[in-house]
Design a protein around this motif. Structure first.
Motif, PDB file in Angstrom:
ATOM      1  N   UNK A   3       0.858  -1.182   0.000  1.00 31.50           N
ATOM      2  CA  UNK A   3       0.000   0.000   0.000  1.00 31.50           C
ATOM      3  C   UNK A   3       0.897   1.237   0.000  1.00 31.50           C
ATOM      4  N   UNK A   4       0.900   1.954  -1.140  1.00 30.19           N
ATOM      5  CA  UNK A   4       1.724   3.149  -1.278  1.00 30.19           C
ATOM      6  C   UNK A   4       0.906   4.435  -1.112  1.00 30.19           C
ATOM      7  N   UNK A   5      -0.340   4.330  -0.707  1.00 31.46           N
ATOM      8  CA  UNK A   5      -1.245   5.480  -0.757  1.00 31.46           C
ATOM      9  C   UNK A   5      -0.885   6.582   0.233  1.00 31.46           C
ATOM     10  N   UNK A   6      -0.152   6.265   1.303  1.00 26.68           N
ATOM     11  CA  UNK A   6       0.199   7.276   2.303  1.00 26.68           C
ATOM     12  C   UNK A   6       1.700   7.573   2.311  1.00 26.68           C
ATOM     13  N   UNK A   7       2.384   7.248   1.240  1.00 22.11           N
ATOM     14  CA  UNK A   7       3.837   7.443   1.187  1.00 22.11           C
ATOM     15  C   UNK A   7       4.168   8.932   1.112  1.00 22.11           C
ATOM     16  N   UNK A   8       5.222   9.319   1.831  1.00 18.28           N
ATOM     17  CA  UNK A   8       5.753  10.670   1.723  1.00 18.28           C
ATOM     18  C   UNK A   8       7.174  10.597   1.168  1.00 18.28           C
ATOM     19  N   UNK A   9       7.499  11.549   0.308  1.00 18.41           N
ATOM     20  CA  UNK A   9       8.825  11.661  -0.303  1.00 18.41           C
ATOM     21  C   UNK A   9       9.382  13.033   0.047  1.00 18.41           C
ATOM     22  N   UNK A  10      10.549  13.043   0.698  1.00 16.71           N
ATOM     23  CA  UNK A  10      11.105  14.309   1.176  1.00 16.71           C
ATOM     24  C   UNK A  10      12.551  14.448   0.727  1.00 16.71           C
ATOM     25  N   UNK A  11      12.855  15.548   0.058  1.00 15.55           N
ATOM     26  CA  UNK A  11      14.234  15.829  -0.333  1.00 15.55           C
ATOM     27  C   UNK A  11      14.986  16.351   0.884  1.00 15.55           C
ATOM     28  N   UNK A  12      15.896  15.532   1.416  1.00 17.47           N
ATOM     29  CA  UNK A  12      16.593  15.904   2.643  1.00 17.47           C
ATOM     30  C   UNK A  12      17.988  16.463   2.362  1.00 17.47           C
TER      31      UNK A  12
END
Length: 447
Positions: free
Chosen positions: A279-288
């Motif tokens: 389940x990828x529906x709540x994935x967050x992607x953050x450029x750190x």
């Protein structure tokens, strides 16, 4: 906090080798994964195995292994790959022999077997036709189940330095090392879902580092000629950072990761895999940081208990011919050439099962005519699926005949003939598939 570093050495069968060597040399990886198998690839590999039982594995296996094995042994990087294709045992035997030739005598190579379910495919109903696979009769070439992580993990648990699979799920090649290192339970659905996301982000190699992302003036990507392949730094909770080697071209951004995350995903909330429904529906992607994207929030649900099966079958012969027309009125001359071909080949209607005429540069991709100015040149492509090889050969002959027997100004003829392998899909109960592992004995001398 314990971190596992996984790099991608290939995202398809013909992928570039240099980026994999770079990862092997200076990636400080725990695992290097080569994902090289597609649906049609394995059916073609089955044909190769039928002709020679010692073949049927990835044709680039030897070049890749010679290029990376010495570096991987030096850095204690373990390799997982599906380059075994239709013949994992032969691929593992060849890898073991290569290791000996390179002086790597203690290398432990394992083959993962059991994805070939051709002997059980007959009663399975194909999604595309609604008929049983055995209705194909002698045209049926292959049936391979997308197995999960179990045997790969088993091989790693028993000390394999190189694990060579046939048809395994693409993300499973990356998920298995994580299960091995972190000891995740087979019903830890959240971590399995997160590990599956890591695998999905990495499986296509340079797609996530900007290769397939690049679109000049719209999505600019620096250094494509020296494109780096991706690395995942994975934590014990399954969350990860996606990055690449310093000094390589390409980029890793929120956008490149988002595009890859959605690639080939029908429903982001239910991505069916043999070991888990991710389940990828709540994935967050953050450029750190530059070229570092933190990935959080994937989840998972219990697996279905069924494996997808890719079925390959003989589907006729493809005959193809191409010829170019340039200058004034080139589109009209190309269209006339296509009409002439169809009229001349009308007597073959019973042997031509389907055909198409394209003017490359004008209408070969977009339906109907492309908008805008008439091009300065087009390339006519006439292709036909034929019932036999001789008829397919005639396609190219007729295109070549356009040199002097067709519209003015044609040139640069190319023709080819090849057997067509059709692909269909079905499902099999996981209980009916019994994967296993076989370790190769390091040969004492080169045959």
């Amino acid at each position: 906090m314990s971190i596992v570093r996984i790099g991608t050495g290939a995202g398809f069968q013909g992928d570039r080798i240099d980026p994999a060597v770079d990862l092997a040399k200076r990636g400080e990886l725990d695992f290097l994964v080569f994902e090289c198998l597609a649906e049609r690839t394995i059916a073609l590999a089955q044909l190769a195995k039928l002709k020679n039982p010692k073949l049927g594995y990835d044709p680039l296996l030897e070049r890749r292994m010679r290029a990376v094995l010495p570096h991987c042994v030096r850095s204690r990087t373990r390799i997982v790959t599906n380059m075994g294709a239709a013949n994992p045992r032969a691929a593992a035997e060849r890898t073991s022999a290569i290791a000996l030739e390179l002086g790597l005598r203690d290398l432990k190579v394992a083959a993962v077997l059991g994805d070939d379910v051709l002997d059980r495919a007959g009663p399975l109903v194909l999604d595309e036709t609604g008929q049983r696979a055995d209705a194909l009769g002698g045209r049926l070439v292959s049936a391979n189940a997308y197995i999960g992580v179990a045997s790969i993990v088993d091989a790693l648990d028993h000390g394999a330095d190189v694990v060579i699979c046939g048809r395994a799920s693409d993300p499973a090649l990356f998920l298995a090392p994580l299960i091995h290192k972190f000891g995740w339970a087979s019903n830890d659905w959240t971590r399995l879902g997160r590990g599956t996301l890591v695998g999905h982000l990495l499986e296509c190699a340079a797609q996530v580092t900007g290769g397939y992302f690049a679109d000049p003036g719209v999505k600019d990507v620096p250094g494509l000629a020296n494109l780096g392949f991706p690395i995942a730094e994975v934590s014990a909770d399954g969350n990860a950072v996606i990055t690449k080697l310093a000094g390589t071209g390409g980029l890793v951004t929120r956008a490149t990761c988002a595009e890859q995350m959605l690639y080939e995903i029908h429903d982001p909330a239910r991505y069916y895999q043999p070991d888990v429904i991710a389940d990828f529906s709540a994935v967050t992607l953050e450029e750190i940081a530059p070229d570092r994207v933190a990935v959080h929030g994937a989840d998972g649900h219990p697996a279905t208990g069924r494996f997808k099966v890719s079925v390959g079958y003989r589907d006729g012969w493809l005959g193809e011919g191409q010829i170019s027309y340039g200058g004034s009125n080139c589109v009209a001359r190309g269209e006339l050439a296509g009409a002439v071909l169809r009229e001349r080949l009308a007597e073959m209607r019973g042997r031509i099962l389907e055909d198409r005429v394209d003017l490359i540069g004008w209408n070969s991709i977009s339906p109907g005519r492309a908008r805008g100015d008439t091009p300065a040149e087009v390339r006519l492509r006439y292709a036909a699926r034929c019932s036999n090889r001789d008829s397919a050969l005639q396609i190219g002959e007729e295109v070549e005949g356009l040199y002097l027997n067709g519209p003015a100004g044609g040139g640069g003829v190319f023709s080819s003939v090849r057997e067509i392998i059709g692909i269909a899909s079905t499902f099999i109960d996981a209980a009916d598939v019994t994967p296993s592992i076989a370790f190769m004995e390091t040969p004492h001398e080169i045959a």
